[in-house]
Design an enzyme around this catalytic site. Sequence first.
Site, PDB file in Angstrom:
ATOM      1  N   ARG A  25       0.826  -1.229   0.000  1.00  0.00           N
ATOM      2  CA  ARG A  25       0.000   0.000   0.000  1.00  0.00           C
ATOM      3  C   ARG A  25       0.852   1.268   0.000  1.00  0.00           C
ATOM      4  NH1 ARG A  25      -5.576  -0.266   1.783  1.00  0.00           N
ATOM      5  NH2 ARG A  25      -6.378  -1.950   0.511  1.00  0.00           N
ATOM      6  N   ARG A  29      -3.981   6.639   0.339  1.00  0.00           N
ATOM      7  CA  ARG A  29      -4.521   7.877   0.918  1.00  0.00           C
ATOM      8  C   ARG A  29      -3.582   8.631   1.842  1.00  0.00           C
ATOM      9  NH1 ARG A  29      -9.797   4.853   2.797  1.00  0.00           N
ATOM     10  NH2 ARG A  29      -8.154   3.314   2.830  1.00  0.00           N
ATOM     11  N   ARG A  38      -6.921  10.952  -6.885  1.00  0.00           N
ATOM     12  CA  ARG A  38      -8.125  10.205  -6.545  1.00  0.00           C
ATOM     13  C   ARG A  38      -9.363  11.096  -6.667  1.00  0.00           C
ATOM     14  NH1 ARG A  38     -12.132   8.410  -4.188  1.00  0.00           N
ATOM     15  NH2 ARG A  38     -12.205   6.943  -2.472  1.00  0.00           N
ATOM     16  N   ASP A  75      -6.948  -3.388  -7.548  1.00  0.00           N
ATOM     17  CA  ASP A  75      -7.471  -3.965  -6.311  1.00  0.00           C
ATOM     18  C   ASP A  75      -7.773  -5.439  -6.522  1.00  0.00           C
ATOM     19  OD1 ASP A  75      -8.411  -2.854  -3.528  1.00  0.00           O
ATOM     20  OD2 ASP A  75      -9.809  -4.435  -4.103  1.00  0.00           O
ATOM     21  N   TYR A 151     -14.829 -12.270   0.220  1.00  0.00           N
ATOM     22  CA  TYR A 151     -15.567 -11.044  -0.134  1.00  0.00           C
ATOM     23  C   TYR A 151     -16.771 -11.368  -1.012  1.00  0.00           C
ATOM     24  CZ  TYR A 151     -11.819  -8.180   1.802  1.00  0.00           C
ATOM     25  OH  TYR A 151     -10.925  -7.595   2.657  1.00  0.00           O
TER      26      TYR A 151
HETATM   27  O1  CP3 Z   1      -0.233  -1.740  -2.477  1.00  0.00           O
HETATM   28  C1  CP3 Z   1      -0.495  -0.863  -3.327  1.00  0.00           C
HETATM   29  O2  CP3 Z   1      -0.106   0.327  -3.212  1.00  0.00           O
HETATM   30  C2  CP3 Z   1      -1.206  -1.275  -4.605  1.00  0.00           C
HETATM   31  C3  CP3 Z   1      -2.615  -1.197  -4.637  1.00  0.00           C
HETATM   32  C4  CP3 Z   1      -3.501  -2.086  -3.782  1.00  0.00           C
HETATM   33  C5  CP3 Z   1      -4.752  -1.645  -3.289  1.00  0.00           C
HETATM   34  N1  CP3 Z   1      -5.381  -2.701  -2.708  1.00  0.00           N
HETATM   35  C6  CP3 Z   1      -5.258  -0.277  -3.413  1.00  0.00           C
HETATM   36  C7  CP3 Z   1      -6.387   0.171  -2.569  1.00  0.00           C
HETATM   37  C8  CP3 Z   1      -3.372  -3.429  -3.415  1.00  0.00           C
HETATM   38  C9  CP3 Z   1      -2.199  -4.366  -3.637  1.00  0.00           C
HETATM   39  C10 CP3 Z   1      -4.578  -3.806  -2.742  1.00  0.00           C
HETATM   40  C11 CP3 Z   1      -4.840  -5.178  -2.261  1.00  0.00           C
HETATM   41  C12 CP3 Z   1      -6.049  -5.452  -1.481  1.00  0.00           C
HETATM   42  N2  CP3 Z   1      -7.300  -4.922  -1.641  1.00  0.00           N
HETATM   43  C13 CP3 Z   1      -6.123  -6.431  -0.453  1.00  0.00           C
HETATM   44  C14 CP3 Z   1      -4.991  -7.331  -0.022  1.00  0.00           C
HETATM   45  C15 CP3 Z   1      -4.046  -6.655   0.899  1.00  0.00           C
HETATM   46  C16 CP3 Z   1      -4.628  -6.312   2.252  1.00  0.00           C
HETATM   47  O3  CP3 Z   1      -4.757  -5.108   2.522  1.00  0.00           O
HETATM   48  O4  CP3 Z   1      -4.938  -7.235   3.011  1.00  0.00           O
HETATM   49  C17 CP3 Z   1      -7.442  -6.425   0.030  1.00  0.00           C
HETATM   50  C18 CP3 Z   1      -7.997  -7.285   1.147  1.00  0.00           C
HETATM   51  C19 CP3 Z   1      -8.176  -5.478  -0.741  1.00  0.00           C
HETATM   52  C20 CP3 Z   1      -9.629  -5.165  -0.640  1.00  0.00           C
HETATM   53  C21 CP3 Z   1      -9.852  -3.751  -0.288  1.00  0.00           C
HETATM   54  N3  CP3 Z   1      -9.625  -2.694  -1.151  1.00  0.00           N
HETATM   55  C22 CP3 Z   1     -10.333  -3.226   0.914  1.00  0.00           C
HETATM   56  C23 CP3 Z   1     -10.692  -4.051   2.129  1.00  0.00           C
HETATM   57  C24 CP3 Z   1     -10.402  -1.834   0.766  1.00  0.00           C
HETATM   58  C25 CP3 Z   1     -10.983  -0.850   1.718  1.00  0.00           C
HETATM   59  C26 CP3 Z   1     -10.110  -0.595   2.861  1.00  0.00           C
HETATM   60  C27 CP3 Z   1      -9.688   0.832   2.885  1.00  0.00           C
HETATM   61  O5  CP3 Z   1      -8.484   1.039   3.117  1.00  0.00           O
HETATM   62  O6  CP3 Z   1     -10.537   1.693   2.668  1.00  0.00           O
HETATM   63  C28 CP3 Z   1      -9.908  -1.503  -0.516  1.00  0.00           C
HETATM   64  C29 CP3 Z   1      -9.756  -0.157  -1.098  1.00  0.00           C
HETATM   65  C30 CP3 Z   1      -8.389   0.247  -1.540  1.00  0.00           C
HETATM   66  N4  CP3 Z   1      -7.536  -0.541  -2.278  1.00  0.00           N
HETATM   67  C31 CP3 Z   1      -7.776   1.515  -1.340  1.00  0.00           C
HETATM   68  C32 CP3 Z   1      -6.528   1.480  -1.996  1.00  0.00           C
HETATM   69  C33 CP3 Z   1      -5.530   2.593  -2.118  1.00  0.00           C
HETATM   70  C34 CP3 Z   1      -8.407   2.703  -0.621  1.00  0.00           C
HETATM   71  C35 CP3 Z   1      -9.462   3.258  -1.520  1.00  0.00           C
HETATM   72  C36 CP3 Z   1      -9.536   4.746  -1.617  1.00  0.00           C
HETATM   73  O7  CP3 Z   1      -8.635   5.404  -2.191  1.00  0.00           O
HETATM   74  O8  CP3 Z   1     -10.560   5.265  -1.167  1.00  0.00           O
END
Ligand code: CP3
Length: 344
Positions: A25, A29, A38, A75, A151
Amino acid sequence: MSDTPKLLRSLAGEPSAIPPIWLMRQAGRYLPEYREVRAQAGSFLDLCYNPELASEVTLQPIRRYDLDAAILFADILLIPHALGQKLWFAEGHGPRLEPVVTPETLKSFRDRDVVDILAPVFETVRLTRAGLSPDKALIGFAGAPWTVATYMLAGRSLKDPSSLREHYYKAGSFITELIDILTDKTIDYLIAQIDAGADAVQLFDSWAGGLPWPVLDAVSVRPLERIARSIKTARPNAPVILFPKGVGEKAGEYAAVKHCDAIGIDYAMDPSWARSNISPLKTVQGGLDPMLVVAGGRAMEREAETYLKLFHDVPYIFNLGHGLTPDTPPAHVAALIEFIRQDR
Ligand code: CP3
């Protein structure tokens, strides 16, 4: 020195006095420049499907911190979306998917061509690789079938995965079938990322923790083994990293998967155990608690030093034990990277 990215040398088994570093990540944000793009994109999903903007946010942390690898901005839930589930991110509530998957909805999934539907993601990979210098690696990724299935079956992030275990025992063949479909689709998806320019791929099994062994083996280890084997057969030069979060000493079972190259360890894993049990088999990646980066200062540096010392003579990739959180001060990330790279 060759242009071979340091990350790839480490994945090939080369130890290094200063390990390659990237952070789960790393785009997100906590970075003001991410929040700006974004807002310009509209929703998070609009950003994922916009190759120019997704590539821009993929490159932002490389520009800011000179990290050794970029990770594709996308994602893990794009696969369920491509399979036909409605997906949205309710602000502050995490992802929502509809309708939840049932044996009836499963039928339509097999025929879906995720490579066709997710074409913008491969365009993001192409644009990013073109914008990245040759000494930096680009990591592609997907969710592990089990984590993605949780999910799809719950329609949201699970608070208590025990309901899914119950579901699995009652409707095992349906869940097994879903995992089998996801395994096939994930193989196609990752091979297409590699063909578009990803140098390595990582599989996130964020919800693998807490499963009893025979279930963990069936829903996580075996599907990941099949994905690693299929990728290695089709694209022998692309390293595969597995990140099975929360599995404790069962991480050894993942390290034994023949066709994977590295194991990501989470923050709850004892790094000495990983050094003794995983390093003899595979490159180790990660481990540092992301909360230490929120805290910063000496506590963060002391723990980072622990990982550097333990893994100084074996192939190691510096990373965290889970993703950076939105409240992380970017200055702490800069301090961490500077600390890792200082002469010692
Ligand atoms: O790592 C990186 O920088 C690359 C991008 C990336 C994202 N999600 C961007 C993202 C990667 C590799 C993921 C993987 C991901 N997504 C996982 C596995 C890793 C982990 O965290 O366990 C999972 C379970 C998800 C599912 C997911 N996507 C969730 C649960 C959420 C919401 C949680 C939150 O932080 O709000 C997301 C959204 C998400 N994916 C965001 C980002 C930058 C935040 C969204 C936003 O900008 O509003």
